[in-house]
Design a protein around this motif. Structure first.
Motif, PDB file in Angstrom:
ATOM      1  N   GLU A  50       6.472  -3.596  -8.666  1.00 34.72           N
ATOM      2  CA  GLU A  50       5.537  -2.756  -9.406  1.00 34.72           C
ATOM      3  C   GLU A  50       4.103  -2.981  -8.918  1.00 34.72           C
ATOM      4  O   GLU A  50       3.315  -2.030  -8.811  1.00 34.72           O
ATOM      5  N   ARG A  51       3.770  -4.209  -8.624  1.00 35.06           N
ATOM      6  CA  ARG A  51       2.422  -4.482  -8.116  1.00 35.06           C
ATOM      7  C   ARG A  51       2.182  -3.736  -6.811  1.00 35.06           C
ATOM      8  O   ARG A  51       1.157  -3.066  -6.641  1.00 35.06           O
ATOM      9  N   PHE A  52       3.092  -3.856  -5.886  1.00 36.36           N
ATOM     10  CA  PHE A  52       2.899  -3.213  -4.580  1.00 36.36           C
ATOM     11  C   PHE A  52       2.903  -1.689  -4.685  1.00 36.36           C
ATOM     12  O   PHE A  52       2.263  -1.009  -3.882  1.00 36.36           O
ATOM     13  N   SER A  53       3.600  -1.171  -5.686  1.00 39.33           N
ATOM     14  CA  SER A  53       3.650   0.289  -5.815  1.00 39.33           C
ATOM     15  C   SER A  53       2.295   0.882  -6.145  1.00 39.33           C
ATOM     16  O   SER A  53       2.042   2.063  -5.863  1.00 39.33           O
ATOM     17  N   LEU A  54       1.399   0.087  -6.746  1.00 36.43           N
ATOM     18  CA  LEU A  54       0.075   0.589  -7.121  1.00 36.43           C
ATOM     19  C   LEU A  54      -0.918   0.551  -5.969  1.00 36.43           C
ATOM     20  O   LEU A  54      -2.020   1.087  -6.089  1.00 36.43           O
ATOM     21  N   LEU A  55      -0.553  -0.044  -4.858  1.00 32.34           N
ATOM     22  CA  LEU A  55      -1.509  -0.292  -3.788  1.00 32.34           C
ATOM     23  C   LEU A  55      -1.538   0.800  -2.729  1.00 32.34           C
ATOM     24  O   LEU A  55      -2.215   0.646  -1.702  1.00 32.34           O
ATOM     25  N   VAL A  56      -0.876   1.907  -2.971  1.00 36.73           N
ATOM     26  CA  VAL A  56      -0.833   2.973  -1.974  1.00 36.73           C
ATOM     27  C   VAL A  56      -0.776   4.322  -2.675  1.00 36.73           C
ATOM     28  O   VAL A  56      -0.169   4.468  -3.729  1.00 36.73           O
ATOM     29  N   SER A  57      -1.469   5.316  -2.112  1.00 37.57           N
ATOM     30  CA  SER A  57      -1.341   6.685  -2.610  1.00 37.57           C
ATOM     31  C   SER A  57      -0.783   7.556  -1.485  1.00 37.57           C
ATOM     32  O   SER A  57      -1.039   7.301  -0.298  1.00 37.57           O
ATOM     33  N   ILE A  58      -0.039   8.578  -1.876  1.00 38.28           N
ATOM     34  CA  ILE A  58       0.674   9.428  -0.923  1.00 38.28           C
ATOM     35  C   ILE A  58       0.084  10.834  -0.951  1.00 38.28           C
ATOM     36  O   ILE A  58      -0.097  11.420  -2.025  1.00 38.28           O
ATOM     37  N   LEU A  59      -0.210  11.368   0.215  1.00 40.31           N
ATOM     38  CA  LEU A  59      -0.702  12.739   0.324  1.00 40.31           C
ATOM     39  C   LEU A  59       0.334  13.732  -0.165  1.00 40.31           C
ATOM     40  O   LEU A  59       1.545  13.542   0.048  1.00 40.31           O
ATOM     41  N   GLY A  60      -0.141  14.810  -0.774  1.00 42.18           N
ATOM     42  CA  GLY A  60       0.760  15.885  -1.136  1.00 42.18           C
ATOM     43  C   GLY A  60       1.241  16.644   0.087  1.00 42.18           C
ATOM     44  O   GLY A  60       0.675  16.539   1.177  1.00 42.18           O
ATOM     45  N   ASN A  61       2.298  17.397  -0.084  1.00 40.98           N
ATOM     46  CA  ASN A  61       2.871  18.173   1.017  1.00 40.98           C
ATOM     47  C   ASN A  61       2.210  19.538   1.120  1.00 40.98           C
ATOM     48  O   ASN A  61       2.004  20.221   0.116  1.00 40.98           O
ATOM     49  N   VAL A  62       1.876  19.924   2.335  1.00 43.42           N
ATOM     50  CA  VAL A  62       1.283  21.224   2.606  1.00 43.42           C
ATOM     51  C   VAL A  62       2.184  21.969   3.587  1.00 43.42           C
ATOM     52  O   VAL A  62       2.471  21.461   4.677  1.00 43.42           O
ATOM     53  N   ALA A  63       2.649  23.150   3.189  1.00 40.69           N
ATOM     54  CA  ALA A  63       3.511  23.938   4.064  1.00 40.69           C
ATOM     55  C   ALA A  63       2.781  24.252   5.365  1.00 40.69           C
ATOM     56  O   ALA A  63       1.665  24.773   5.355  1.00 40.69           O
ATOM     57  N   GLY A  64       3.412  23.891   6.491  1.00 40.74           N
ATOM     58  CA  GLY A  64       2.791  24.154   7.780  1.00 40.74           C
ATOM     59  C   GLY A  64       1.632  23.246   8.108  1.00 40.74           C
ATOM     60  O   GLY A  64       0.850  23.525   9.026  1.00 40.74           O
ATOM     61  N   GLY A  65       1.502  22.141   7.358  1.00 42.75           N
ATOM     62  CA  GLY A  65       0.376  21.236   7.566  1.00 42.75           C
ATOM     63  C   GLY A  65       0.562  20.350   8.775  1.00 42.75           C
ATOM     64  O   GLY A  65       1.608  20.364   9.448  1.00 42.75           O
ATOM     65  N   THR A  66      -0.460  19.541   9.040  1.00 42.26           N
ATOM     66  CA  THR A  66      -0.436  18.636  10.182  1.00 42.26           C
ATOM     67  C   THR A  66       0.624  17.563  10.013  1.00 42.26           C
ATOM     68  O   THR A  66       1.295  17.185  10.974  1.00 42.26           O
ATOM     69  N   LEU A  67       0.791  17.068   8.781  1.00 37.30           N
ATOM     70  CA  LEU A  67       1.747  16.002   8.506  1.00 37.30           C
ATOM     71  C   LEU A  67       3.052  16.582   7.985  1.00 37.30           C
ATOM     72  O   LEU A  67       3.052  17.550   7.223  1.00 37.30           O
ATOM     73  N   PRO A  68       4.184  16.009   8.356  1.00 36.42           N
ATOM     74  CA  PRO A  68       5.466  16.503   7.849  1.00 36.42           C
ATOM     75  C   PRO A  68       5.606  16.215   6.363  1.00 36.42           C
ATOM     76  O   PRO A  68       4.959  15.306   5.836  1.00 36.42           O
ATOM     77  N   PRO A  69       6.433  16.990   5.657  1.00 39.99           N
ATOM     78  CA  PRO A  69       6.649  16.746   4.223  1.00 39.99           C
ATOM     79  C   PRO A  69       7.141  15.321   3.974  1.00 39.99           C
ATOM     80  O   PRO A  69       7.878  14.748   4.774  1.00 39.99           O
ATOM     81  N   ASP A  70       6.736  14.748   2.870  1.00 41.36           N
ATOM     82  CA  ASP A  70       7.114  13.395   2.501  1.00 41.36           C
ATOM     83  C   ASP A  70       7.954  13.459   1.236  1.00 41.36           C
ATOM     84  O   ASP A  70       7.515  13.971   0.208  1.00 41.36           O
ATOM     85  N   GLU A  71       9.154  12.916   1.315  1.00 46.69           N
ATOM     86  CA  GLU A  71      10.084  13.006   0.182  1.00 46.69           C
ATOM     87  C   GLU A  71       9.583  12.249  -1.040  1.00 46.69           C
ATOM     88  O   GLU A  71       9.985  12.541  -2.164  1.00 46.69           O
ATOM     89  N   ARG A  72       8.674  11.319  -0.856  1.00 52.11           N
ATOM     90  CA  ARG A  72       8.166  10.532  -1.986  1.00 52.11           C
ATOM     91  C   ARG A  72       7.360  11.376  -2.965  1.00 52.11           C
ATOM     92  O   ARG A  72       7.193  10.990  -4.125  1.00 52.11           O
TER      93      ARG A  72
END
Length: 768
Positions: A42-64
């Motif tokens: 639980e501690r480690f889960s608070l230490l990172v934020s994940i970008l939202g998914n953008v259709a056709g964006g630079t980054l591939p979709p993230d299942e998280r």
């Protein structure tokens, strides 16, 4: 340490920031108790934020984040069993952004750029805008706003200056703090960013900003220090750049020693997106990695460089348990202090009211740079008006990048410009409805308003010859990821303006830019209006200023150079190099940023910091300076130390004089401002230090925006933060006021000082 009240916006200014954060609060206790109940997972889960998914964006979709509603810049899972909500963040300095995360989002209020708020010199507007942004965030479930942009304008070619408030530490701090206060009043966490010296966009990930540490404390760091004291933001966002060879996000000196140590900051430090290439940043003060997918993409890595290696380092004993707990407690402490865990129903969002706030910011932030008896135009006369260029038949423009806001109903038009680097695809010309042509026709109902696109100088000149007055629009798209090669207007607009002004001397220029521009046509036109990026209600505000229903009151928050040769860096390092090239920029001007540089070098700018014209006139008198508590005559003489003198202009009243006295802590200036004209207007009197013992040194010491009716006067009192009178001594890690004479002036701008005097102060060390 004594608590001093600054009359700038009537807000408390706390000197002695460590004491302000030293006592354990309820939020501290709750954070500690909650963290003790958490598992390591639980501690480690608070230490990172994940970008939202953008259709056709630079980054591939993230299942998280596939399940997350209302996706945006960052998501961190909550811990329901402990009552910890999901952490959801959005870019937000100028409104709730949406670069493709939420296809069904109806649109947000597109507020004017932060530099427009800077031009208003009005902290109340910054707060109102922050409240409105937070209410729109709450309606979408966002509890963290990536707002509070306040990097100082060290470089007038910086493409991102429109997201900040200007070149002065005090002005920037006061305004940024009030935006944060507005946001956090709605139980939404706000950041202050980008800590620090993120003052250029060219190859910003590989930029090393070199500066003298003491000068850094007197300028950019002082701005952050004052803003933190005034607002206690939940988070600080570090920058992409290095400072003196060490990355901002892993800078032990700036994060651990200065921010968390000397200043006693209790919130958490988040990275900028794609600015965390290694887990060791956690040891050096970083508490949370933001936009985790961006880091391996940015640095060409096969796996995320922070979260997994951090967990391994913890298991190997390289990350101490106490440091892990501290990272978590800081995040929880901000959540509890702001109250994101105690949300009830989302507050009502009145978009019409928010549009009025956007309109008022634009009204107060528009700057009348020049006026040769042409403005305001007669609203009821049957004028023939040519509106030329700037896509004025469609709308007003916006800055680009992560701060660009899609309004309700969408943009009037979008044109893709493009460019190199990761931000190239986000470099667009955005246009907000309504159009200036529409609003000008409303403001001048008896006029014939004709539009010419400014397609060529010759064609525009033909239009200009057949009308009574020309309103020429000059625009320049600026944005994240790009600096300007020079200060000219793109697409041949300077040539068009020159041609129409030659054809019709009765030409008014309206500029929509994020920075100063060169003006080869300046002497040919009769008026120049700097509208900046005025937001979705900008066209109405521009028309109101031109017609005189709004009396302009904006003041330039940056100095306009005559030429780039007058600036600290005539040639900007790194311009023209490929994306990804290491760049070193030496800020050899140190603390002498903007108007301070010009004063130190005796260089006269095109337009001074704080300059702005009005349709009425103001005068100052009865300047008096004291310690604000017990008046004691300077040096025990029993009388004023000096009589005030006029600087470059006669004093407005013969009896005006300054009684300047010594104080153990600081000085307070009291004076009278009067509207001597024939219409209501707002003035922004500004108090400056112009010299200190044995050196010429200029500093803005205070300001106040006052609205006065014709003939009305008001007494104003400004209490000076002593750090603005002092020098920072790095070895002592304290501020020093040198014993001797301090020259102080009251002016209409940094270049128009009306009343001057001097004060004798005793030498002392204080604060940190």
């Amino acid at each position: 340490m004594k608590r001093l009240l600054s009359s700038v916006a009537g807000l408390p200014l706390i000197i002695g920031s460590v004491q302000a954060f030293s006592q354990e609060s309820e939020a501290d206790v709750r954070a500690r108790r909650t963290e003790q109940q958490m598992t390591d997972d639980e501690r480690f889960s608070l230490l990172v934020s994940i970008l939202g998914n953008v259709a056709g964006g630079t980054l591939p979709p993230d299942e998280r984040v596939a399940h997350v509603e209302n996706q945006s810049a960052g998501w961190t899972p909550g811990i329901p069993r402990l009552g910890i909500p999901d952490l959801k963040s959005s870019d937000a300095s100028m409104g709730i952004t949406n670069p493709g995360y939420r296809p069904n989002d109806p649109g947000a209020t597109a507020f004017p750029a932060s530099i427009v708020v800077g031009s208003s010199f009005n902290p109340e507007l910054a707060r109102e805008g922050g409240v409105a942004i937070a209410r729109e965030a709450r309606s979408r479930g966002f509890n963290i706003m990536l707002a509070g942009g306040m990097n100082l304008t060290r470089e007038v070619r910086n493409g991102r200056n429109f997201e900040y408030y200007g070149e002065d530490p005090l002005l920037s701090a006061v305004l940024a703090a009030e935006q944060v206060n507005g946001i956090q009043s709605q139980q939404v966490i706000s950041t202050l960013k980008h800590y620090t010296l993120n003052a250029n966009e060219t190859n910003r990930h590989w930029l090393d900003a070199i500066i003298d540490p003491a000068a850094h404390r007197e300028s950019d760091l002082l701005a952050f220090q004052i803003a933190i004291e005034r607002s206690q933001p939940g988070a600080i966002m570090s920058g992409y750049n290095k400072i003196n060879g060490v990355s901002a996000g892993g800078n032990d000196h700036l994060l651990n020693e200065v921010l968390k140590g000397t200043w006693g900051y209790k919130g958490y430090v988040m990275s900028d997106w794609g600015a965390t290439p290694e887990w060791q940043y956690a040891l050096h003060g970083l508490d949370q990695e933001s936009g985790a997918q961006a880091d391996p993409f940015m640095w060409g890595l096969d796996t995320e460089p922070f979260t997994r290696p951090l967990r391994q380092a913890y298991e190997e004993g390289k990350l101490p348990k106490e440091r892990l707990s501290d990272m978590v407690r800081r995040i929880l402490r901000s959540a509890y202090a702001v109250g994101i865990d105690k949300w009830g129903p989302a507050p009502e969002v009145d978009m019409a009211t928010h549009n009025e706030i956007a309109l008022e910011i634009a009204r107060q932030g528009i700057v009348l740079l020049k006026n040769e008896s042409v403005l305001p135009l007669a609203a009821d006369e049957p004028l023939k008006i040519a509106v030329i260029g700037g896509y004025a038949q469609q709308g007003v423009i916006s800055g680009t990048g992560s701060g660009a806001v899609a309004p309700v109903g969408g943009f009037a038009a979008t044109s893709k410009i493009g460019g190199a680097g990761v931000m190239g695809k986000h470099r667009n010309l955005f246009l907000f409805r309504p159009s200036p042509v529409e609003e000008l026709q409303k403001a001048f109902p008896n006029a014939q308003v004709e539009f010419d696109p400014g397609y060529t100088p010759a064609e525009a000149a033909l239009t200009a010859r057949r009308v009574d007055v020309v309103i020429a629009f000059g625009i320049r798209v600026e944005g994240e990821g790009f600096d300007l090669p020079d200060l000219s207007l793109p697409w041949g607009q300077d040539a068009v303006i020159d041609a129409v002004a030659t054809a019709n001397p009765n030409t008014i220029v309206v500029l929509e830019t994020g920075n100063p521009v060169s003006m080869p046509w300046r002497d040919k036109v009769r008026a120049i209006v700097q509208a900046w990026y005025p937001g979705q209600a900008g066209a109405q505000a521009i028309a109101e200023v031109l017609a005189g229903s709004v009396n302009p009151s904006g003041r330039t928050p940056v100095t306009w150079p005559v030429a780039l040769a007058d600036t600290p860096r005539p040639t900007l390092s790194g311009l023209g190099t490929p994306w990804g090239t290491p760049v070193t920029i030496r800020y050899d001007e140190g603390a002498e940023v903007g108007y301070r540089w010009y004063a130190k070098r005796d260089i006269k700018p095109l337009y001074a910091f704080g300059h702005g014209l009005s349709y009425t006139n103001f005068a100052y008198s009865n300047l008096r300076i004291s310690d604000g508590t017990v008046e004691t005559a300077a040096k025990g003489t029993g009388r004023p130390a000096v009589t005030s003198t006029a600087a470059d202009a006669p004093a407005p009243t013969s009896e005006a004089e300054a009684s300047l006295v010594s104080s153990e802590e600081t000085v307070t200036a009291t004076f009278t401002v009067i509207n001597t004209g024939d219409r209501e207007g707002a003035d922004v009197p500004q108090l400056y230090l112009t010299a200190a013992p044995n050196e010429k040194r200029m500093r803005l010491l205070g300001f106040e925006r006052e609205v006065l009716k014709p003939g009305e006067s008001k007494q104003v009192s400004l209490t000076v933060d002593p750090r603005l009178l002092a020098r920072f001594e790095a070895k002592a890690n304290q501020w020093r006021i040198a014993e001797g004479t301090y020259q102080i002036a009251l002016g209409k701008s940094a270049g128009d000082l009306v009343l001057t005097g001097s004060a004798e102060l005793e030498g002392r060390l204080f604060g940190r």
